[in-house]
Design a protein around this motif. Structure first.
Motif, mmCIF file in Angstrom:
data_model
loop_
_atom_site.group_PDB
_atom_site.id
_atom_site.type_symbol
_atom_site.label_atom_id
_atom_site.label_comp_id
_atom_site.label_asym_id
_atom_site.label_seq_id
_atom_site.Cartn_x
_atom_site.Cartn_y
_atom_site.Cartn_z
ATOM 1 N N GLN A 1 0.945 -0.879 0.019
ATOM 2 C CA GLN A 1 -0.073 -0.003 -0.029
ATOM 3 C C GLN A 1 0.827 1.127 0.007
ATOM 4 N N PRO B 1 -19.249 14.790 7.891
ATOM 5 C CA PRO B 1 -18.068 14.615 8.797
ATOM 6 C C PRO B 1 -17.721 13.232 9.080
ATOM 7 N N ASP B 2 -18.929 12.419 9.518
ATOM 8 C CA ASP B 2 -19.107 11.092 9.801
ATOM 9 C C ASP B 2 -18.518 9.956 8.874
ATOM 10 N N ALA B 3 -17.894 8.971 9.424
ATOM 11 C CA ALA B 3 -17.579 7.826 8.517
ATOM 12 C C ALA B 3 -18.559 7.092 7.876
ATOM 13 N N LEU C 1 -20.673 3.853 5.788
ATOM 14 C CA LEU C 1 -20.425 2.413 5.609
ATOM 15 C C LEU C 1 -19.897 2.127 4.100
ATOM 16 N N PHE C 2 -18.815 1.456 4.294
ATOM 17 C CA PHE C 2 -18.082 1.221 3.107
ATOM 18 C C PHE C 2 -17.425 0.036 3.206
ATOM 19 N N GLN C 3 -17.921 -1.109 2.659
ATOM 20 C CA GLN C 3 -17.229 -2.235 3.131
ATOM 21 C C GLN C 3 -16.501 -2.803 1.742
ATOM 22 N N THR D 1 -9.449 2.112 1.567
ATOM 23 C CA THR D 1 -10.461 2.599 2.464
ATOM 24 C C THR D 1 -11.512 1.735 3.033
ATOM 25 N N PRO D 2 -11.965 0.857 1.965
ATOM 26 C CA PRO D 2 -12.810 -0.209 2.497
ATOM 27 C C PRO D 2 -12.523 -1.236 3.480
ATOM 28 N N ILE D 3 -11.260 -1.565 3.495
ATOM 29 C CA ILE D 3 -10.794 -2.622 4.392
ATOM 30 C C ILE D 3 -10.364 -1.875 5.858
ATOM 31 N N LEU D 4 -10.160 -0.260 5.693
ATOM 32 C CA LEU D 4 -9.913 0.242 7.137
ATOM 33 C C LEU D 4 -11.102 1.217 7.096
ATOM 34 N N SER D 5 -11.183 2.398 7.143
ATOM 35 C CA SER D 5 -12.180 3.243 7.141
ATOM 36 C C SER D 5 -12.165 4.436 6.304
ATOM 37 N N THR E 1 -13.177 8.476 6.055
ATOM 38 C CA THR E 1 -13.405 9.503 6.786
ATOM 39 C C THR E 1 -12.840 10.718 6.047
ATOM 40 N N HIS F 1 -10.995 12.881 6.928
ATOM 41 C CA HIS F 1 -9.477 13.265 7.251
ATOM 42 C C HIS F 1 -8.594 12.030 7.233
ATOM 43 N N PRO G 1 -2.704 10.914 7.509
ATOM 44 C CA PRO G 1 -1.856 10.064 7.693
ATOM 45 C C PRO G 1 -1.208 9.411 6.486
ATOM 46 N N LYS H 1 -12.995 -3.986 13.634
ATOM 47 C CA LYS H 1 -13.212 -4.739 12.379
ATOM 48 C C LYS H 1 -11.876 -5.678 12.387
ATOM 49 N N GLU I 1 -21.114 5.001 15.227
ATOM 50 C CA GLU I 1 -20.219 5.125 14.243
ATOM 51 C C GLU I 1 -19.220 3.850 14.321
ATOM 52 N N ARG J 1 -21.104 1.057 12.437
ATOM 53 C CA ARG J 1 -21.031 1.412 11.213
ATOM 54 C C ARG J 1 -19.520 1.045 10.406
#
Lengths: 288, 389
Positions: A17, A115-117, A119-121, A206-210, A212, A214, A218, B238, B259, B262
């Motif tokens: 990555q 601003p919220d995360a 749902l993305f899987q 991002t679908p395997i982590l999260s 958001t 921001h 990192p 997760k 959250e 989710r």
């Protein structure tokens, strides 16, 4: 034993990555001479484009990843052509411009998606078990795609006329232009390639982590660390450093904990830079 | 005729002037919290609560302060979940003439804001689990929502009863916000006979896979995410489940269940989970959501800290009215210390904190325990307002 192998696999996955991200980052510096502070922003945008394609447009995930890569590449192309190109020789201006563009991307995403995360899987769930080691299938798939993408990027840079032109521009812009290579045409394409890679990585990771608004910050920090360790502008150095950072991060965190592990990573990078101030494969100055 | 008309005009003008004079009183309430980064939800809750409290007061015509009727305005500043962000916000508030601040939230933020709030004579109504969140040195700093030392015990007892836990691992960021609360939470587990191990990570970590490997090799019965920001906790859970961790997830820290679920992938992924709910959500509390929608024509904040800060904000406005001033923060603080808190939605509150902090400036309200058992979300359990007397 299980821990050693698990940490190694995690290190490889992290390395792939980081490599994909760092390749784009170092490509832009090596060819255009711009430190792209918007790199994390393009990663983030890639994640959100993929999310929008899957969740709002109902497209299959692979198409969403492709759309993310194309959308971020197109935006990168326009950004370079319309804005960056005007101040390309002023390093301070390019720095501020890319930093500002990163803030615009993040704020735009907050305005559009909140601003919220969300749902993305990752569409593939499940794990692979062998000898007591458990590896999520998603990680294996992402690792394979990252590896393939690194190969494609290398082939593009070292085996095509497009890549040769880019490398010629990075070696010596004046001579390359005298030979008929048009920097004004090639620079936006190089920028598009780099931002497309960042966008694709965002769509994959991002679908395997999260996801958001921001998540890009990192990523920028990690890319910076990798390319500085590898040597700014060096593709080989960035790839080697990415896997080195991934491995150190994984083994240090597993055996020393998340706190001391992070410290160990920076200590080792500092030692390398003390011994080789230009990084593993860096040059003292850019030719272009 | 002309004289009558002139008199009418004069009376109207005087009435308008008086009304105008009454309307002219306006003062600002600061909302300080993280509006960016992994802890955004908490900041949004504070901002939403401040806006709601102001809108509620303004809808009644304004606050009756001394001889004036004053309208409230909200100024919100992103404190970035850092001490320097909160200190910068405090300076901004002072320059804008703000005397009352709702928030901030995290321990570093509270540490950064306290001295500046005190120096600039601003009342700060914060919520953090810092060891010195309030104290005699900061008489204008108030606190709502006691830390795990006050409410952790019944939660761990319930976890032992429901899941039979014998060992716990707490994980938190390696800064003040993480270490302060993780050590207290670990103490609560130990006091209940649960062996505990503390793990920390660098704030800003986005991939927890190596830490997860370390946790799995320790194989605790419960992994407690303490006050890890909801965004981080969701990724951690997760990845724990992806790596095959079968144990229970606990959270003796700030809320963020929606959250977390989710990001982690839903109730079925999280499976067995218990957490602290700073507010026990019943119909009365839920009514605040409708009130928010009708007053502000927007969706209320998702995070349950919203309710807590509404109660704190209302107490603050009552104290301003009782003190009869919106300029003298010390007088308002005096009124706040003796205020009988009885929130129409959240219930009876108690002022505590003498035992823990050496000052009785912590507002304690009834709280809840959230529970997901085998993927099924159970109704919250109500626990009366904790005391430390």
């Amino acid at each position: 034993m299980v821990e050693i192998v698990s940490a190694g696999l995690i290190g490889l996955s992290l390395g792939a990555q980081y490599a994909l991200l760092a390749l784009g980052f170092t490509l832009i510096f090596g060819i255009i001479g711009v430190v792209n502070f918007a790199h994390g922003g393009f990663y983030l945008l890639g994640g959100y484009v993929a999310y929008a394609c899957v969740s709002m447009a109902g497209l299959p995930y692979p198409v969403a990843v492709l759309a993310a890569a194309l959308a971020t590449a197109a935006l990168g192309y326009l950004f370079e052509l319309l804005l960056l190109e005007r101040v390309i020789d002023d390093h301070l201006s390019t720095l501020i411009l890319t930093l500002g563009f990163s803030l615009v991307i993040t704020t735009g995403i907050v305005l559009v998606f909140g601003p919220d995360a969300p749902l993305f899987q990752f569409p593939v769930q499940g794990v692979v078990r062998f000898l007591g080691i458990i590896v999520p299938l998603a990680n294996i798939i992402v690792f394979a795609i990252c590896f393939a993408a690194i190969g494609v990027a290398y082939a593009l840079i070292y085996r095509t006329n497009f890549g040769r032109s880019l490398r010629a521009l990075s070696e010596d812009r004046a001579v390359a232009e005298a030979l008929g290579i048009r920097a004004r045409l090639m620079f936006p394409l190089a920028f598009a390639l780099a931002t497309g890679l960042a966008g694709m990585t965002g769509a994959l990771v991002t679908p395997i982590l999260s996801l958001t608004p921001h998540a890009g910050e990192p990523v920028l920090a990690a890319s910076f660390l990798v390319v500085i360790l590898g040597g700014l502008g060096s593709l080989g150095g960035a790839t080697l450093a990415a896997f080195l950072v991934g491995m150190i991060e994984a083994y240090a965190a597993v055996y020393l904990g998340g706190s001391k592990g992070a410290l160990m990573l920076f200590v080792l990078v500092l030692i390398v830079l003390l011994v080789r101030p230009t990084g593993l494969y860096g040059r003292t100055a850019r030719g272009a | 005729m002309q004289t009558k008309a002139a008199k009418r005009i004069a009376v109207s003008l005087i009435a308008l002037t008086v009304a105008g004079g009454a309307q002219a009183c306006e003062f600002k309430i600061g909302a300080a919290g993280p509006l960016s980064g992994a802890a955004t939800q908490w900041g949004m809750a504070i901002k939403g609560a401040a806006e709601f409290v102001a809108a509620e007061a303004n809808q009644r015509g304004g606050l009756k302060v001394g001889g004036e009727t004053c309208k409230l305005q909200v100024v919100s500043i992103d404190t970035k979940y850092t001490a320097e962000g909160a200190a910068a916000a405090a300076n901004n508030f002072a320059s804008l003439g703000v005397k009352f601040i709702l928030g901030p939230m995290g321990s570093p933020e509270v540490t950064g804001m306290k001295p500046l709030a005190n120096r600039n004579k601003m009342i700060m109504f914060s919520d953090s689990y810092a060891r010195d969140a309030i104290g005699p040195r900061w008489p204008l700093t108030f606190h709502m929502g006691p830390g795990p030392a006050a409410w952790g015990d019944p939660i761990v007892k319930l976890a032992k009863e429901k899941f039979g836990i014998k060992s716990a691992l707490t994980i938190a960021p390696n800064d003040q916000a993480g270490t302060d609360v993780a050590e207290v939470a670990a103490e609560v587990y130990k006091n209940n006979g649960v062996t505990t191990r503390l793990e920390y990570y660098q704030r800003g970590t986005t991939n927890f896979a190596p830490i997860v490997t370390r946790i799995i090799s320790a194989n605790p019965d419960v992994v407690d995410t303490v006050s890890t920001p909801p965004g981080d906790a969701g990724i951690l859970i997760k990845q724990l489940r992806q790596a095959g961790y079968q144990g229970v997830i606990g959270r003796l820290g700030g809320p963020g269940t929606e959250e977390i679920l989710r990001i982690a992938g839903g109730k079925d992924v999280v499976r067995n989970f218990y957490w602290f709910e700073p507010v026990y959500i019943d119909e009365k509390v839920r009514k605040l959501q409708q009130d928010y929608r009708s007053l502000l024509k927007a969706e209320p904040p998702e995070n349950n800290f919203f309710y807590l800060f509404v109660a704190g904000g209302r107490a603050l406005t009552q104290a301003i009215e009782k003190a009869g001033t919106h300029k003298d923060a010390e007088k308002v603080a005096e009124a706040l210390r003796v205020l009988q808190v009885s929130d129409p939605n959240l219930g009876e509150g108690k002022w505590i904190g003498q035992k823990t902090y050496g000052i009785r400036q912590e507002l304690s309200l009834p709280f809840g325990i959230g529970l997901i058992e085998n993927g099924e979300h159970k109704p919250d359990l109500r626990v009366e307002a904790p005391t430390d007397e």
